[in-house]
Scaffold this motif. Structure first.
Motif, PDB file in Angstrom:
ATOM      1  N   ALA A   1       7.082  22.938  22.522  1.00 52.25           N
ATOM      2  CA  ALA A   1       7.455  22.544  23.883  1.00 52.25           C
ATOM      3  C   ALA A   1       8.136  21.176  23.891  1.00 52.25           C
ATOM      4  CB  ALA A   1       6.226  22.533  24.786  1.00 52.25           C
ATOM      5  N   ALA A   2       7.597  20.250  23.117  1.00 46.78           N
ATOM      6  CA  ALA A   2       8.191  18.909  23.047  1.00 46.78           C
ATOM      7  C   ALA A   2       9.583  18.957  22.425  1.00 46.78           C
ATOM      8  CB  ALA A   2       7.275  17.978  22.251  1.00 46.78           C
ATOM      9  N   ILE A   3       9.747  19.744  21.374  1.00 49.07           N
ATOM     10  CA  ILE A   3      11.061  19.894  20.738  1.00 49.07           C
ATOM     11  C   ILE A   3      12.058  20.461  21.745  1.00 49.07           C
ATOM     12  CG2 ILE A   3      12.360  21.236  19.013  1.00 49.07           C
ATOM     13  CD1 ILE A   3      10.894  18.929  17.699  1.00 49.07           C
ATOM     14  N   ALA A   4      11.627  21.453  22.517  1.00 50.30           N
ATOM     15  CA  ALA A   4      12.510  22.063  23.516  1.00 50.30           C
ATOM     16  C   ALA A   4      12.980  21.034  24.540  1.00 50.30           C
ATOM     17  CB  ALA A   4      11.790  23.221  24.217  1.00 50.30           C
ATOM     18  N   GLU A   5      12.104  20.105  24.904  1.00 51.37           N
ATOM     19  CA  GLU A   5      12.473  19.055  25.859  1.00 51.37           C
ATOM     20  C   GLU A   5      13.387  18.008  25.216  1.00 51.37           C
ATOM     21  OE1 GLU A   5       9.307  17.178  28.047  1.00 51.37           O
ATOM     22  OE2 GLU A   5       8.190  19.065  28.172  1.00 51.37           O
ATOM     23  N   LEU A   6      13.097  17.651  23.976  1.00 53.79           N
ATOM     24  CA  LEU A   6      13.816  16.555  23.324  1.00 53.79           C
ATOM     25  C   LEU A   6      15.189  16.928  22.778  1.00 53.79           C
ATOM     26  CD1 LEU A   6      10.894  14.873  21.353  1.00 53.79           C
ATOM     27  CD2 LEU A   6      12.017  14.020  23.420  1.00 53.79           C
ATOM     28  N   LYS A   7      15.396  18.195  22.451  1.00 53.86           N
ATOM     29  CA  LYS A   7      16.645  18.558  21.762  1.00 53.86           C
ATOM     30  C   LYS A   7      17.887  18.265  22.594  1.00 53.86           C
ATOM     31  CE  LYS A   7      16.554  23.479  22.821  1.00 53.86           C
ATOM     32  NZ  LYS A   7      16.448  24.813  22.232  1.00 53.86           N
ATOM     33  N   ARG A   8      17.766  18.272  23.888  1.00 53.53           N
ATOM     34  CA  ARG A   8      18.955  17.976  24.718  1.00 53.53           C
ATOM     35  C   ARG A   8      19.317  16.493  24.697  1.00 53.53           C
ATOM     36  NH1 ARG A   8      16.686  18.316  30.868  1.00 53.53           N
ATOM     37  NH2 ARG A   8      14.596  17.659  30.319  1.00 53.53           N
ATOM     38  N   PHE A   9      18.414  15.663  24.201  1.00 52.29           N
ATOM     39  CA  PHE A   9      18.666  14.222  24.117  1.00 52.29           C
ATOM     40  C   PHE A   9      18.981  13.764  22.694  1.00 52.29           C
ATOM     41  CE2 PHE A   9      15.543  14.797  27.609  1.00 52.29           C
ATOM     42  CZ  PHE A   9      16.348  14.397  28.659  1.00 52.29           C
ATOM     43  N   ILE A  10      19.223  14.707  21.805  1.00 58.04           N
ATOM     44  CA  ILE A  10      19.382  14.400  20.380  1.00 58.04           C
ATOM     45  C   ILE A  10      20.421  13.309  20.115  1.00 58.04           C
ATOM     46  CG2 ILE A  10      21.088  16.201  19.849  1.00 58.04           C
ATOM     47  CD1 ILE A  10      18.090  15.398  17.626  1.00 58.04           C
ATOM     48  N   HIS A  11      21.464  13.229  20.909  1.00 57.89           N
ATOM     49  CA  HIS A  11      22.516  12.232  20.694  1.00 57.89           C
ATOM     50  C   HIS A  11      22.205  10.892  21.356  1.00 57.89           C
ATOM     51  CE1 HIS A  11      25.255  14.977  18.716  1.00 57.89           C
ATOM     52  NE2 HIS A  11      24.914  15.886  19.610  1.00 57.89           N
ATOM     53  N   ASN A  12      21.094  10.801  22.051  1.00 56.84           N
ATOM     54  CA  ASN A  12      20.755   9.576  22.768  1.00 56.84           C
ATOM     55  C   ASN A  12      19.686   8.731  22.095  1.00 56.84           C
ATOM     56  OD1 ASN A  12      21.257  11.857  25.149  1.00 56.84           O
ATOM     57  ND2 ASN A  12      22.373   9.950  25.409  1.00 56.84           N
TER      58      ASN A  12
ATOM     59  N   MET B   1       9.154  11.808  24.069  1.00 56.83           N
ATOM     60  CA  MET B   1       8.914  11.511  22.665  1.00 56.83           C
ATOM     61  C   MET B   1       7.423  11.479  22.372  1.00 56.83           C
ATOM     62  SD  MET B   1      11.593   8.588  21.318  1.00 56.83           S
ATOM     63  CE  MET B   1      10.364   7.930  20.237  1.00 56.83           C
ATOM     64  N   GLN B   2       6.682  10.868  23.256  1.00 55.53           N
ATOM     65  CA  GLN B   2       5.253  10.694  22.999  1.00 55.53           C
ATOM     66  C   GLN B   2       4.531  12.035  22.911  1.00 55.53           C
ATOM     67  OE1 GLN B   2       4.523   7.431  22.370  1.00 55.53           O
ATOM     68  NE2 GLN B   2       2.714   8.327  21.426  1.00 55.53           N
ATOM     69  N   LYS B   3       4.994  13.027  23.677  1.00 54.12           N
ATOM     70  CA  LYS B   3       4.378  14.360  23.611  1.00 54.12           C
ATOM     71  C   LYS B   3       4.511  14.952  22.216  1.00 54.12           C
ATOM     72  CE  LYS B   3       4.925  15.670  28.437  1.00 54.12           C
ATOM     73  NZ  LYS B   3       5.557  16.630  29.365  1.00 54.12           N
ATOM     74  N   LEU B   4       5.654  14.742  21.580  1.00 50.92           N
ATOM     75  CA  LEU B   4       5.838  15.245  20.221  1.00 50.92           C
ATOM     76  C   LEU B   4       5.011  14.437  19.233  1.00 50.92           C
ATOM     77  CD1 LEU B   4       7.191  17.174  18.235  1.00 50.92           C
ATOM     78  CD2 LEU B   4       9.116  15.581  18.125  1.00 50.92           C
ATOM     79  N   ILE B   5       5.066  13.148  19.349  1.00 47.80           N
ATOM     80  CA  ILE B   5       4.336  12.268  18.433  1.00 47.80           C
ATOM     81  C   ILE B   5       2.842  12.573  18.453  1.00 47.80           C
ATOM     82  CG2 ILE B   5       3.674   9.860  18.007  1.00 47.80           C
ATOM     83  CD1 ILE B   5       6.535   9.167  19.168  1.00 47.80           C
ATOM     84  N   ASP B   6       2.309  12.815  19.651  1.00 46.28           N
ATOM     85  CA  ASP B   6       0.871  13.053  19.816  1.00 46.28           C
ATOM     86  C   ASP B   6       0.501  14.536  19.838  1.00 46.28           C
ATOM     87  OD1 ASP B   6       0.513  10.298  20.007  1.00 46.28           O
ATOM     88  OD2 ASP B   6       0.622  10.310  22.198  1.00 46.28           O
TER      89      ASP B   6
ATOM     90  N   ALA C   1      14.530   7.343  16.295  1.00 44.62           N
ATOM     91  CA  ALA C   1      14.683   8.343  15.231  1.00 44.62           C
ATOM     92  C   ALA C   1      13.675   8.105  14.118  1.00 44.62           C
ATOM     93  CB  ALA C   1      16.110   8.317  14.680  1.00 44.62           C
ATOM     94  N   ASN C   2      13.479   6.843  13.753  1.00 47.86           N
ATOM     95  CA  ASN C   2      12.475   6.522  12.734  1.00 47.86           C
ATOM     96  C   ASN C   2      11.082   6.924  13.191  1.00 47.86           C
ATOM     97  OD1 ASN C   2      13.464   5.124  10.226  1.00 47.86           O
ATOM     98  ND2 ASN C   2      14.535   3.918  11.754  1.00 47.86           N
ATOM     99  N   VAL C   3      10.751   6.646  14.431  1.00 46.62           N
ATOM    100  CA  VAL C   3       9.430   6.988  14.970  1.00 46.62           C
ATOM    101  C   VAL C   3       9.229   8.504  14.959  1.00 46.62           C
ATOM    102  CG1 VAL C   3       8.003   6.957  17.066  1.00 46.62           C
ATOM    103  CG2 VAL C   3       9.194   4.885  16.341  1.00 46.62           C
ATOM    104  N   LEU C   4      10.232   9.246  15.401  1.00 44.39           N
ATOM    105  CA  LEU C   4      10.129  10.700  15.416  1.00 44.39           C
ATOM    106  C   LEU C   4      10.032  11.286  14.005  1.00 44.39           C
ATOM    107  CD1 LEU C   4      12.682  11.466  18.261  1.00 44.39           C
ATOM    108  CD2 LEU C   4      10.214  11.911  18.333  1.00 44.39           C
TER     109      LEU C   4
END
Length: 101
Positions: free
Chosen positions: A15-26, A1-6, A32-35
């Protein structure tokens, strides 16, 4: 998450989206608010928001947490996603409420 935020570049954002999308349901509502806040405040995310991967990620995230997001965060995301309430379709000849008064 921090990679996307920063994220400091479009490449980092993708790249961050590619990593995070597999965790979308978690993601928790807090996460979610932070993102979503990051999407609104980080220009590197904001400028590529309409790219398929970024838009798809945030569409899914907002959909999953729609009723629980902070109201200001949700309002911003609704605007970014281009979501608007449907206008009622009136049959021809039906007066509009504002025309009656």
């Amino acid at each position: 998450m921090q990679k996307l935020i920063d994220s400091e570049s479009f490449a980092e954002t993708h790249a961050a989206i590619a990593e995070l999308k597999r965790f979308i349901h978690n993601f928790t509502t807090f996460e979610a608010n932070v993102l979503c806040d990051a999407a609104q405040s980080n220009t590197q995310i904001n400028w590529v928001f309409t790219d398929n991967d970024v838009f798809g990620f945030y569409s899914a995230l907002v959909s999953l947490h729609f009723s629980a997001l902070n109201s200001d965060t949700l309002d911003g995301m609704i605007e970014m996603l281009g979501i608007a309430p449907d206008e009622p379709v009136l049959e021809e000849g039906t007066p509009r409420l504002e025309d009656l008064f």
